[in-house]
Structure formats: structure tokens, C-alpha cells
Design a protein around this motif. Structure first.
Motif, PDB file in Angstrom:
ATOM      1  N   GLU A 152       0.845  -1.196   0.000  1.00  0.00           N
ATOM      2  CA  GLU A 152       0.000   0.000   0.000  1.00  0.00           C
ATOM      3  C   GLU A 152       0.880   1.245   0.000  1.00  0.00           C
ATOM      4  OE1 GLU A 152      -4.035   0.742   2.181  1.00  0.00           O
ATOM      5  OE2 GLU A 152      -2.415   1.323   3.550  1.00  0.00           O
ATOM      6  N   LEU A 153       0.618   2.127  -0.957  1.00  0.00           N
ATOM      7  CA  LEU A 153       1.375   3.369  -1.098  1.00  0.00           C
ATOM      8  C   LEU A 153       0.496   4.524  -0.639  1.00  0.00           C
ATOM      9  CD1 LEU A 153       4.212   4.120  -2.206  1.00  0.00           C
ATOM     10  CD2 LEU A 153       3.086   4.723  -4.356  1.00  0.00           C
ATOM     11  N   SER A 154       1.072   5.406   0.181  1.00  0.00           N
ATOM     12  CA  SER A 154       0.282   6.479   0.778  1.00  0.00           C
ATOM     13  C   SER A 154       0.963   7.830   0.622  1.00  0.00           C
ATOM     14  CB  SER A 154       0.064   6.224   2.275  1.00  0.00           C
ATOM     15  OG  SER A 154      -0.521   4.974   2.508  1.00  0.00           O
ATOM     16  N   LYS A 155       0.119   8.846   0.514  1.00  0.00           N
ATOM     17  CA  LYS A 155       0.554  10.233   0.640  1.00  0.00           C
ATOM     18  C   LYS A 155      -0.521  10.945   1.443  1.00  0.00           C
ATOM     19  CE  LYS A 155       1.883  14.445  -1.757  1.00  0.00           C
ATOM     20  NZ  LYS A 155       2.039  15.128  -3.073  1.00  0.00           N
ATOM     21  N   GLY A 156      -0.242  11.202   2.712  1.00  0.00           N
ATOM     22  CA  GLY A 156      -1.273  11.752   3.576  1.00  0.00           C
ATOM     23  C   GLY A 156      -2.433  10.782   3.684  1.00  0.00           C
ATOM     24  N   ASP A 157      -3.636  11.265   3.366  1.00  0.00           N
ATOM     25  CA  ASP A 157      -4.828  10.416   3.428  1.00  0.00           C
ATOM     26  C   ASP A 157      -5.084   9.663   2.123  1.00  0.00           C
ATOM     27  OD1 ASP A 157      -5.334  11.222   6.027  1.00  0.00           O
ATOM     28  OD2 ASP A 157      -6.581  12.916   5.401  1.00  0.00           O
ATOM     29  N   GLU A 158      -4.302   9.941   1.091  1.00  0.00           N
ATOM     30  CA  GLU A 158      -4.485   9.266  -0.204  1.00  0.00           C
ATOM     31  C   GLU A 158      -3.719   7.949  -0.195  1.00  0.00           C
ATOM     32  OE1 GLU A 158      -3.812  10.074  -4.999  1.00  0.00           O
ATOM     33  OE2 GLU A 158      -3.133  11.550  -3.517  1.00  0.00           O
ATOM     34  N   ARG A 159      -4.412   6.858  -0.521  1.00  0.00           N
ATOM     35  CA  ARG A 159      -3.794   5.539  -0.474  1.00  0.00           C
ATOM     36  C   ARG A 159      -4.210   4.709  -1.680  1.00  0.00           C
ATOM     37  NH1 ARG A 159      -4.533   3.765   5.904  1.00  0.00           N
ATOM     38  NH2 ARG A 159      -3.479   5.595   6.779  1.00  0.00           N
ATOM     39  N   TYR A 160      -3.301   3.833  -2.095  1.00  0.00           N
ATOM     40  CA  TYR A 160      -3.633   2.855  -3.138  1.00  0.00           C
ATOM     41  C   TYR A 160      -3.010   1.530  -2.736  1.00  0.00           C
ATOM     42  CZ  TYR A 160      -5.118   1.130  -7.653  1.00  0.00           C
ATOM     43  OH  TYR A 160      -5.768   0.431  -8.645  1.00  0.00           O
ATOM     44  N   ARG A 161      -3.807   0.468  -2.838  1.00  0.00           N
ATOM     45  CA  ARG A 161      -3.392  -0.842  -2.334  1.00  0.00           C
ATOM     46  C   ARG A 161      -3.505  -1.894  -3.429  1.00  0.00           C
ATOM     47  NH1 ARG A 161      -5.549  -4.095   3.004  1.00  0.00           N
ATOM     48  NH2 ARG A 161      -6.163  -6.010   1.952  1.00  0.00           N
ATOM     49  N   VAL A 162      -2.492  -2.745  -3.515  1.00  0.00           N
ATOM     50  CA  VAL A 162      -2.518  -3.897  -4.410  1.00  0.00           C
ATOM     51  C   VAL A 162      -2.081  -5.117  -3.606  1.00  0.00           C
ATOM     52  CG1 VAL A 162      -2.137  -2.638  -6.561  1.00  0.00           C
ATOM     53  CG2 VAL A 162      -0.175  -3.360  -5.206  1.00  0.00           C
ATOM     54  N   ALA A 163      -2.503  -6.296  -4.052  1.00  0.00           N
ATOM     55  CA  ALA A 163      -2.164  -7.507  -3.311  1.00  0.00           C
ATOM     56  C   ALA A 163      -2.024  -8.676  -4.268  1.00  0.00           C
ATOM     57  CB  ALA A 163      -3.233  -7.810  -2.254  1.00  0.00           C
ATOM     58  N   GLY A 164      -1.267  -9.672  -3.826  1.00  0.00           N
ATOM     59  CA  GLY A 164      -1.079 -10.863  -4.641  1.00  0.00           C
ATOM     60  C   GLY A 164      -0.819 -12.081  -3.781  1.00  0.00           C
ATOM     61  N   THR A 165      -0.861 -13.227  -4.413  1.00  0.00           N
ATOM     62  CA  THR A 165      -0.616 -14.482  -3.721  1.00  0.00           C
ATOM     63  C   THR A 165      -0.037 -15.489  -4.706  1.00  0.00           C
ATOM     64  OG1 THR A 165      -1.614 -16.110  -2.221  1.00  0.00           O
ATOM     65  CG2 THR A 165      -2.900 -15.497  -4.160  1.00  0.00           C
ATOM     66  N   ILE A 166       0.301 -16.653  -4.198  1.00  0.00           N
ATOM     67  CA  ILE A 166       0.755 -17.755  -5.042  1.00  0.00           C
ATOM     68  C   ILE A 166      -0.366 -18.784  -5.100  1.00  0.00           C
ATOM     69  CG2 ILE A 166       2.533 -19.491  -5.442  1.00  0.00           C
ATOM     70  CD1 ILE A 166       3.636 -16.670  -5.466  1.00  0.00           C
ATOM     71  N   ILE A 167      -0.862 -19.059  -6.294  1.00  0.00           N
ATOM     72  CA  ILE A 167      -1.904 -20.065  -6.483  1.00  0.00           C
ATOM     73  C   ILE A 167      -1.274 -21.242  -7.224  1.00  0.00           C
ATOM     74  CG2 ILE A 167      -4.145 -20.572  -7.517  1.00  0.00           C
ATOM     75  CD1 ILE A 167      -4.854 -17.625  -7.192  1.00  0.00           C
ATOM     76  N   GLY A 168      -1.166 -22.372  -6.531  1.00  0.00           N
ATOM     77  CA  GLY A 168      -0.379 -23.473  -7.083  1.00  0.00           C
ATOM     78  C   GLY A 168       1.075 -23.044  -7.099  1.00  0.00           C
TER      79      GLY A 168
END
Length: 224
Positions: A115-131
Motif C-alpha cells: 500500500e502506497l500512501s501520501k497523507g490520506d491518499e492511499r492505493y493498495r494492491v495484493a497478490g498471492t501464489i496459487i499453485g
């Protein structure tokens, strides 16, 4: 050759077993960093890398640093950023790297969140390993399912009929072949996320035409 990382200045020291344990997440980490560079706020002040499940009990320093390095590389294409000096460059830019553990239940056995933030502004990405396959499974808190490499069109749009069709028509007329498509929506907010994997990168002219489609709120071309 043992596969160990030892005695590199300012680098986490990992033996072969520890490196093997986190190895599958390194490519995923770089993909998340590149995405944040394109989709997150400009001039951020915080990068939080969080872990859920068994991965949280491993030595994740190299994984977090891989997210950071990919993020900084995107803004400094001169080749001056690498996995050794990335923390020092981040410090110079006023960017804090924070690691944390996710205790809340998730849809996945293991999850890597950036998650990248600047003050109250945030953007989140996520991932995993499937198999054995690393997958991107979340963007801006919407569930998706897409590859970690390729050419992508990421569109945030009004949640209403016709927009995906208009995108497909425009891409088809431009001889752009669609390899994969992932859709997500937040019905309560009336917004949707359309992720289209393409065979080729998009031109600036085509991106302008995409952004002009009624109902398109934002459109970003990303190569991972």
C-alpha cells in the motif's frame, strides 16, 4: 553455488533455505511495486508491505525490498536504483518503508499486500501464489485475478452497461488482441475495475481515445 545471499552491504542475509522459502514471492513483489508506481499517489510518503499467513513467519526483508526497488525504478529509469541502495534512496525522498503482519482473515492462505500512501491518499494492491503461479488478486480493494507480467489496460469506470463493450470495440478496431480480461465492481459505490491483458503495449493516441469513452473515470497502460 549455494543460492545464498551473504555479506552484501545493506542487504538482508539469507541462506539457501530461507531464500527458497520467499523466492516465489520475489517476482510478485516486483510486479506490485511496478503497479503502485503507475497507480499510486505521486510523491508518496509511506510504503507499507504486509504479510498474511505462513509467509508472515518467514524472513521477508528481501520481499519488502523488492517491492520498494521496483517502485523506485519506475520513477528513475536511469538504472541508478537497485535492491542494495533502494532504502537509502527512499530515505532521501522522504519515503518510509513499513512492514506489518495481517491478522485479519483473508480469502487466501497467504497474501502479500503493498500500500502506497501520501497523507490520506492511499492505493493498495495484493497478490498471492496459487499453485505455483503468482497472481495479482486485489487492486484498490477490489478483487481481481490477473497475471504478474504482460501488457495491461487498467480502467476504472462507472458500473453500468456498455463500457466493456466500447473498450473491446475500440481495441479491436486498433488491432489490439485481448489475451485475458478481469472484471471487478463495487456495487454500492457504482464503480467497476476492468483489467485487460493485451498482446502489445498501447499507444498514447489509443489511451487518449480510451479515456474519452463516456463512463471511463481513469485509464492506465502498464507493462509488467
Amino acid at each position: 553455488v549455494t543460492g545464498e545471499i551473504r555479506n552484501a552491504i545493506n542487504m538482508p542475509s539469507l541462506d539457501a533455505a530461507a531464500l527458497a522459502a520467499v523466492g516465489p514471492y520475489l517476482d510478485l513483489a516486483r510486479a506490485l511495486g511496478k503497479l503502485l508506481a503507475k497507480l499510486g499517489p505521486d510523491n508518496p510518503d509511506s510504503l507499507r508491505v504486509s504479510y498474511h499467513g505462513p509467509i508472515s513467519k518467514k524472513d521477508t526483508g528481501l520481499v519488502s525490498r523488492s517491492v520498494l526497488t521496483a517502485l523506485l525504478e519506475a520513477s528513475r529509469p536511469d538504472g541508478q536504483v537497485n535492491i542494495v541502495n533502494a532504502p537509502a534512496i527512499a530515505s532521501q525522498l522522504g519515503l518510509d518503508l513499513v512492514e506489518s503482519v495481517i491478522n485479519a482473515k483473508t480469502e487466501y492462505n497467504e497474501l502479500l499486500v503493498a500500500e502506497l500512501s501520501k497523507g490520506d491518499e492511499r492505493y493498495r494492491v495484493a497478490g498471492t501464489i496459487i499453485g505455483r503461479s503468482p497472481r495479482i488478486v486485489e487492486m484498490d480493494r477490489l478483487y481481481v485475478d490477473t497475471n504478474i507480467s504482460g501488457n495491461f489496460l487498467i480502467v476504472r469506470n462507472d458500473d453500468r452497461p456498455g463500457i466493456v463493450g466500447a473498450l473491446g470495440t475500440l481495441l479491436g478496431n486498433a488491432n489490439q488482441n485481448i489475451a485475458n480480461l478481469s472484471l471487478a465492481r463495487n456495487k454500492s459505490l457504482g464503480v467497476a475495475l476492468t483489467i485487460i491483458e493485451l498482446d502489445d503495449p498501447l499507444s498514447a493516441e489509443l489511451m487518449t481515445a480510451i479515456r474519452a469513452i463516456p463512463g471511463v473515470l481513469s485509464a492506465t497502460g502498464v507493462t509488467l
